[in-house]
Design a protein around this motif. Structure first.
Motif, PDB file in Angstrom:
ATOM      1  N   MET A  10       0.780  -1.657   0.170  1.00 53.58           N
ATOM      2  CA  MET A  10      -0.413   0.200  -0.224  1.00 53.58           C
ATOM      3  C   MET A  10       0.938   1.221   0.226  1.00 53.58           C
ATOM      4  O   MET A  10       1.609   1.730   0.766  1.00 53.58           O
ATOM      5  CB  MET A  10      -0.655  -0.037   1.146  1.00 53.58           C
ATOM      6  CG  MET A  10      -1.736  -1.166   0.992  1.00 53.58           C
ATOM      7  SD  MET A  10      -3.738  -0.140   1.373  1.00 53.58           S
ATOM      8  CE  MET A  10      -3.946  -1.316   2.154  1.00 53.58           C
ATOM      9  N   GLU A  11       0.889   2.199  -0.868  1.00 47.89           N
ATOM     10  CA  GLU A  11       1.003   3.398  -1.040  1.00 47.89           C
ATOM     11  C   GLU A  11       0.181   4.194   0.340  1.00 47.89           C
ATOM     12  O   GLU A  11      -0.624   4.103   0.101  1.00 47.89           O
ATOM     13  CB  GLU A  11       0.827   4.475  -1.962  1.00 47.89           C
ATOM     14  CG  GLU A  11       1.527   5.839  -2.196  1.00 47.89           C
ATOM     15  CD  GLU A  11       1.391   6.302  -3.459  1.00 47.89           C
ATOM     16  OE1 GLU A  11       1.976   7.006  -4.098  1.00 47.89           O
ATOM     17  OE2 GLU A  11       0.315   6.056  -3.851  1.00 47.89           O
ATOM     18  N   ALA A  37       1.421  -2.745   8.726  1.00 47.93           N
ATOM     19  CA  ALA A  37       2.952  -1.832   9.126  1.00 47.93           C
ATOM     20  C   ALA A  37       3.004  -1.061   8.443  1.00 47.93           C
ATOM     21  O   ALA A  37       2.690  -1.261   7.008  1.00 47.93           O
ATOM     22  CB  ALA A  37       4.059  -3.242   9.235  1.00 47.93           C
ATOM     23  N   ASP A  38       3.368   0.377   8.175  1.00 50.46           N
ATOM     24  CA  ASP A  38       3.336   1.491   8.028  1.00 50.46           C
ATOM     25  C   ASP A  38       5.478   1.417   8.034  1.00 50.46           C
ATOM     26  O   ASP A  38       5.817   1.507   8.623  1.00 50.46           O
ATOM     27  CB  ASP A  38       2.831   2.294   8.043  1.00 50.46           C
ATOM     28  CG  ASP A  38       3.064   2.977   9.594  1.00 50.46           C
ATOM     29  OD1 ASP A  38       2.846   2.345  10.294  1.00 50.46           O
ATOM     30  OD2 ASP A  38       2.772   4.270   9.222  1.00 50.46           O
ATOM     31  N   THR A  39       6.047   2.374   7.227  1.00 53.54           N
ATOM     32  CA  THR A  39       7.303   3.062   6.652  1.00 53.54           C
ATOM     33  C   THR A  39       6.506   3.990   6.240  1.00 53.54           C
ATOM     34  O   THR A  39       4.922   4.799   6.048  1.00 53.54           O
ATOM     35  CB  THR A  39       8.120   2.592   6.129  1.00 53.54           C
ATOM     36  OG1 THR A  39       7.741   2.997   5.089  1.00 53.54           O
ATOM     37  CG2 THR A  39       8.079   0.859   6.727  1.00 53.54           C
ATOM     38  N   GLU A  41       7.250   6.249   3.631  1.00 51.85           N
ATOM     39  CA  GLU A  41       6.328   6.007   2.027  1.00 51.85           C
ATOM     40  C   GLU A  41       5.567   5.664   1.758  1.00 51.85           C
ATOM     41  O   GLU A  41       4.567   5.257   1.386  1.00 51.85           O
ATOM     42  CB  GLU A  41       7.847   5.770   1.708  1.00 51.85           C
ATOM     43  CG  GLU A  41       9.221   6.130   1.428  1.00 51.85           C
ATOM     44  CD  GLU A  41       9.063   7.939   1.338  1.00 51.85           C
ATOM     45  OE1 GLU A  41       7.888   7.469   0.130  1.00 51.85           O
ATOM     46  OE2 GLU A  41       9.768   8.493   1.708  1.00 51.85           O
ATOM     47  N   TYR A  42       5.282   3.764   3.173  1.00 51.90           N
ATOM     48  CA  TYR A  42       4.381   2.703   2.257  1.00 51.90           C
ATOM     49  C   TYR A  42       4.053   1.649   3.245  1.00 51.90           C
ATOM     50  O   TYR A  42       4.820   1.932   3.738  1.00 51.90           O
ATOM     51  CB  TYR A  42       5.004   2.197   1.037  1.00 51.90           C
ATOM     52  CG  TYR A  42       6.024   1.453   1.089  1.00 51.90           C
ATOM     53  CD1 TYR A  42       6.528   0.713   1.488  1.00 51.90           C
ATOM     54  CD2 TYR A  42       7.980   2.176   0.232  1.00 51.90           C
ATOM     55  CE1 TYR A  42       7.456  -0.353   2.197  1.00 51.90           C
ATOM     56  CE2 TYR A  42       8.662   1.261   0.748  1.00 51.90           C
ATOM     57  CZ  TYR A  42       8.744   0.094   1.339  1.00 51.90           C
ATOM     58  OH  TYR A  42      10.219  -0.484   1.690  1.00 51.90           O
ATOM     59  N   GLY A  43       2.882   0.491   2.968  1.00 54.09           N
ATOM     60  CA  GLY A  43       2.970  -0.289   3.941  1.00 54.09           C
ATOM     61  C   GLY A  43       2.057  -1.336   3.740  1.00 54.09           C
ATOM     62  O   GLY A  43       2.448  -1.880   2.207  1.00 54.09           O
ATOM     63  N   ILE A  44       2.537  -1.931   4.407  1.00 57.73           N
ATOM     64  CA  ILE A  44       2.064  -3.413   3.995  1.00 57.73           C
ATOM     65  C   ILE A  44       0.529  -3.307   4.903  1.00 57.73           C
ATOM     66  O   ILE A  44       0.938  -3.514   6.481  1.00 57.73           O
ATOM     67  CB  ILE A  44       2.920  -4.772   4.006  1.00 57.73           C
ATOM     68  CG1 ILE A  44       4.368  -4.629   3.170  1.00 57.73           C
ATOM     69  CG2 ILE A  44       2.435  -5.504   4.266  1.00 57.73           C
ATOM     70  CD1 ILE A  44       5.301  -5.015   3.810  1.00 57.73           C
TER      71      ILE A  44
ATOM     72  N   PHE B 396       9.180  -5.740   4.663  1.00 63.23           N
ATOM     73  CA  PHE B 396       9.667  -5.426   4.221  1.00 63.23           C
ATOM     74  C   PHE B 396      11.543  -4.569   4.420  1.00 63.23           C
ATOM     75  O   PHE B 396      11.852  -4.147   3.771  1.00 63.23           O
ATOM     76  CB  PHE B 396      10.292  -4.313   5.824  1.00 63.23           C
ATOM     77  CG  PHE B 396       8.400  -3.716   6.066  1.00 63.23           C
ATOM     78  CD1 PHE B 396       8.010  -2.298   5.224  1.00 63.23           C
ATOM     79  CD2 PHE B 396       7.406  -3.992   6.529  1.00 63.23           C
ATOM     80  CE1 PHE B 396       6.604  -2.275   5.508  1.00 63.23           C
ATOM     81  CE2 PHE B 396       6.566  -3.850   6.836  1.00 63.23           C
ATOM     82  CZ  PHE B 396       5.985  -2.508   6.023  1.00 63.23           C
ATOM     83  N   ARG B 421      11.142   6.298  -4.995  1.00 54.40           N
ATOM     84  CA  ARG B 421       9.704   5.742  -3.791  1.00 54.40           C
ATOM     85  C   ARG B 421       9.085   4.491  -4.477  1.00 54.40           C
ATOM     86  O   ARG B 421       8.760   4.830  -6.180  1.00 54.40           O
ATOM     87  CB  ARG B 421       8.883   6.699  -4.212  1.00 54.40           C
ATOM     88  CG  ARG B 421       7.932   7.381  -2.944  1.00 54.40           C
ATOM     89  CD  ARG B 421       7.892   8.866  -2.643  1.00 54.40           C
ATOM     90  NE  ARG B 421       5.420   8.804  -3.558  1.00 54.40           N
ATOM     91  CZ  ARG B 421       5.088   9.086  -2.940  1.00 54.40           C
ATOM     92  NH1 ARG B 421       4.943   8.592  -1.356  1.00 54.40           N
ATOM     93  NH2 ARG B 421       3.962   8.018  -3.406  1.00 54.40           N
ATOM     94  N   LEU B 422       8.659   3.149  -4.449  1.00 54.25           N
ATOM     95  CA  LEU B 422       7.922   2.100  -4.178  1.00 54.25           C
ATOM     96  C   LEU B 422       6.006   2.450  -4.320  1.00 54.25           C
ATOM     97  O   LEU B 422       5.616   2.963  -2.978  1.00 54.25           O
ATOM     98  CB  LEU B 422       8.598   1.396  -3.237  1.00 54.25           C
ATOM     99  CG  LEU B 422       9.706   1.212  -3.679  1.00 54.25           C
ATOM    100  CD1 LEU B 422      10.039  -0.488  -2.197  1.00 54.25           C
ATOM    101  CD2 LEU B 422      10.119   0.614  -4.767  1.00 54.25           C
ATOM    102  N   VAL B 423       5.443   2.358  -5.011  1.00 57.09           N
ATOM    103  CA  VAL B 423       4.287   2.667  -5.256  1.00 57.09           C
ATOM    104  C   VAL B 423       3.195   1.335  -5.965  1.00 57.09           C
ATOM    105  O   VAL B 423       4.242   0.843  -6.397  1.00 57.09           O
ATOM    106  CB  VAL B 423       3.784   3.800  -5.671  1.00 57.09           C
ATOM    107  CG1 VAL B 423       4.649   4.878  -5.523  1.00 57.09           C
ATOM    108  CG2 VAL B 423       3.476   4.041  -7.479  1.00 57.09           C
ATOM    109  N   PRO B 424       2.177   0.845  -5.681  1.00 61.29           N
ATOM    110  CA  PRO B 424       1.107   0.001  -6.076  1.00 61.29           C
ATOM    111  C   PRO B 424       1.501  -0.010  -7.340  1.00 61.29           C
ATOM    112  O   PRO B 424       1.104   1.218  -8.451  1.00 61.29           O
ATOM    113  CB  PRO B 424       0.249   0.334  -5.130  1.00 61.29           C
ATOM    114  CG  PRO B 424       0.032   0.926  -4.436  1.00 61.29           C
ATOM    115  CD  PRO B 424       1.558   1.897  -4.764  1.00 61.29           C
TER     116      PRO B 424
END
Lengths: 142, 446
Positions: A10-11, A37-39, A41-44, B396, B421-424
């Protein structure tokens, strides 16, 4: 001993969570437990659900970056201190937990986690006679 | 004595213009200088060049060596537009026999005039290219390019006739009919833009035609659209052909400017027709061999409308070394986008194609990307958004390593550390948009 977990990339942008949830809703997938879980920039977004294989297929077809992975699912009595006991078993065996979350199922606590060494973790579970759940225990929501 | 076709085949030379194609470099340079001097003198018939020379205080006599070409002014597409329609003509209109015009998306279109000699030389250049990729008079040539103002139609037509092939001017469109012609006439050499070659294959499949069994296709000429080596290989495998890259530009004439030989390693650019420079689009200085820059061409073999140091805006590089095919005309790399797309960041020139090339190496990423340039606390920052495709894993550390590896490889290529930047997948522009906008520059210009 392990169950299938969905992981969605996820963004960090408004609207991305609802998009994934709407897809699950459309496919009539029951979410049993989930965690993000997030950073910066993005998350899972990790999900335990009723039919992970079908959910994975349908999300993938919809173009979602999704992964299906095995996670350990240990069953604990619903009373204080049981999580500490369980994690102690792994920690004493020299294993690290990469992530963990929990939920209640039929009056039992379920601990979902991943370790740095899955083979070793399997041995520890068997050796210590820890209870675990399997995919079929989740099928009541089908 | 009459020779059979088989005997003819044995007696063919490998070259269409043996002397000019294999001319030693020294002689080729002498020829270039002779023709450059003639061209510069001839250019004084065009009011545009008269003025440009006056402004610079130069005369045709200032050109005494090939290096002196750098004293000459550049010519741009804007110059052609401002002098629309005939301001760059060097001969009376009564001596011109054809004009081609490129569509102007903004302002006037560009007009290119041809004398009869220009058309003959053009046909010769295209014939040389077609011969180079193995076309011979026994071949049947089908041209699926649009005729009319688009130079690839008539350009290939006259060149193929000059080779002596039976030509099928099928023109663009009606794929079912194209396939019928290919089958019924026994087409062996086809010219098509790459996306249309793929389209022909798709329709063949739908119609149950096996290109490898049901047709005699063996050579495909592809150009006009940028395409990757992977795309070429795919088309070759699908159609069972050898595909050769063609480069043309209507301001120079059209197709026939540069073409791959059977080595399929870079395009020979005909140096008896052009003086070739590759420059830094900002400093306008030549770049070292092997380095990406803008292709600049001076026509040295044209009557009606010669152009001096024409800035093509196309990006390429010189390929070093001799080509085993025996031609001494230098090779340029396949065209790599347009110099208009260039980004200048911290004094470094960056072309989006350099970034694209690196990103394509990562199987975890989709082919879409988006570059944002912004200023933060007085520093220019480049952010590159890339799409995670379905190779995604629930880890991660691996995502972070991927991000680091992309950043590292990009830095090696563009000499600046971008923020990756990684995006879906599906977040960025979709590739089916014809010209996807991939760069956004948010910097304030003071």
């Amino acid at each position: 001993m392990t169950i299938n977990q969905l992981s969605i990339f996820m963004e960090n942008r408004s609207g991305t969570l609802i998009k994934a949830l709407e897809l699950m809703k459309k496919s009539k997938i029951q979410i049993i437990a989930s965690t993000i879980a997030d950073t910066a920039e993005y998350g899972i977004y990790r999900i335990i659900c009723s039919e992970p294989t079908r959910a994975y297929k349908e999300l993938k077809e919809a173009g979602v970056a999704v992964a299906l992975s095995d996670v350990f699912a240990i069953e604990l009595d619903d009373e204080p201190g049981r999580a500490a006991d369980a994690v102690r078993t792994f920690s004493d065996a020299g294993l690290s937990i990469t992530y963990m979350y929990s939920f209640l199922l039929n009056g039992k606590g379920i601990l979902i986690f991943r370790t740095n060494d899955n083979e070793h973790a399997r041995e520890v579970i068997i050796l210590n006679n820890l209870k675990f759940i399997s995919e079929s225990d989740l099928s009541q929501w089908k | 004595m009459l020779l059979t076709n088989a005997n003819y085949k044995m007696s063919y030379s490998n070259y269409f213009n043996p002397e000019l194609e294999t001319m030693p470099v020294g002689q080729l340079h002498e020829l270039q200088l002779k023709r450059l001097k003639q061209t510069v003198r001839h250019c004084m018939n065009a009011p545009f060049y008269q003025k440009e020379f006056q402004k610079r205080g130069i005369t045709p006599d200032d050109i005494q060596s090939l290096e002196d070409i750098r004293k000459l002014p550049f010519t741009t597409k804007e110059d052609l537009r401002e002098n629309y329609p005939f301001g760059l003509s060097c001969i009376p209109l009564k001596d011109c026999v054809r004009l081609h015009s490129s569509s102007g998306t903004t302002g006037n279109p560009t007009v290119v005039l041809h004398s009869q000699k220009d058309l003959d030389e053009w046909a010769n250049a295209v014939a040389r290219c077609l011969w180079m990729v193995g076309s011979r008079p026994e071949d049947i040539f089908q041209n699926s390019a649009g005729y009319g103002m688009f130079t690839a139609g008539l350009g290939f037509q006259y060149g193929a006739e000059k080779v002596g092939m039976l030509t099928v001017p099928a023109a663009a469109g009606n794929t079912t009919r194209q396939i019928k012609f290919i089958k019924d006439f026994g087409t062996t050499v086809l010219h098509a833009i790459p996306s249309y070659a793929s389209r022909i294959y798709d329709v063949m499949k739908e119609e149950g035609v096996d290109p490898q069994k049901d047709t005699q296709l063996r050579v495909l000429c592809i150009g006009a659209e940028p395409h990757s080596e992977e795309q070429r290989k795919r088309i070759e495998n699908q159609l069972g052909v050898k595909a050769y890259n063609s480069y043309g530009i209507s301001e120079m004439m059209g197709p026939g400017v540069a073409f791959e030989c059977q080595e399929q390693n870079g395009l020979h650019i005909w140096e008896d027709y052009f003086i070739v420079e590759i420059i830094d689009p900002v400093t306008l200085e030549p770049v070292p061999d092997g380095q990406l820059g803008e292709l600049v061409l001076t026509t040295i073999n044209r009557e009606a409308m010669p152009l001096l140091r024409y800035r093509t805006r196309d990006l390429t590089r010189f390929l070093p070394g001799e080509c085993p095919c025996g031609r001494h005309h230098r090779r340029i790399d396949r065209l790599q986008g347009r110099s208009d797309d260039m980004i200048i960041l911290k004094g470094v020139n960056i072309f989006p194609i350099q970034i694209e090339k690196i990103l394509l190496k990562f199987k975890e990423l989709s082919t879409d990307y988006f570059i944002v340039i912004d200023t933060k606390d007085g520093n220019d920052i480049m952010t590159i958004e890339v799409e995670i495709n379905q190779m995604f894993t629930d880890d991660f550390i691996r995502l972070q390593n991927l991000e680091k590896e992309i950043t590292r490889q990009l830095k090696d290529e563009i000499l600046i550390t971008p923020k990756v930047r990684l995006v879906p997948k599906g977040t960025l522009v979709t590739s089916d948009e014809k010209k996807a906008v991939r760069v956004k520059d948010l910097r304030k210009l003071f």
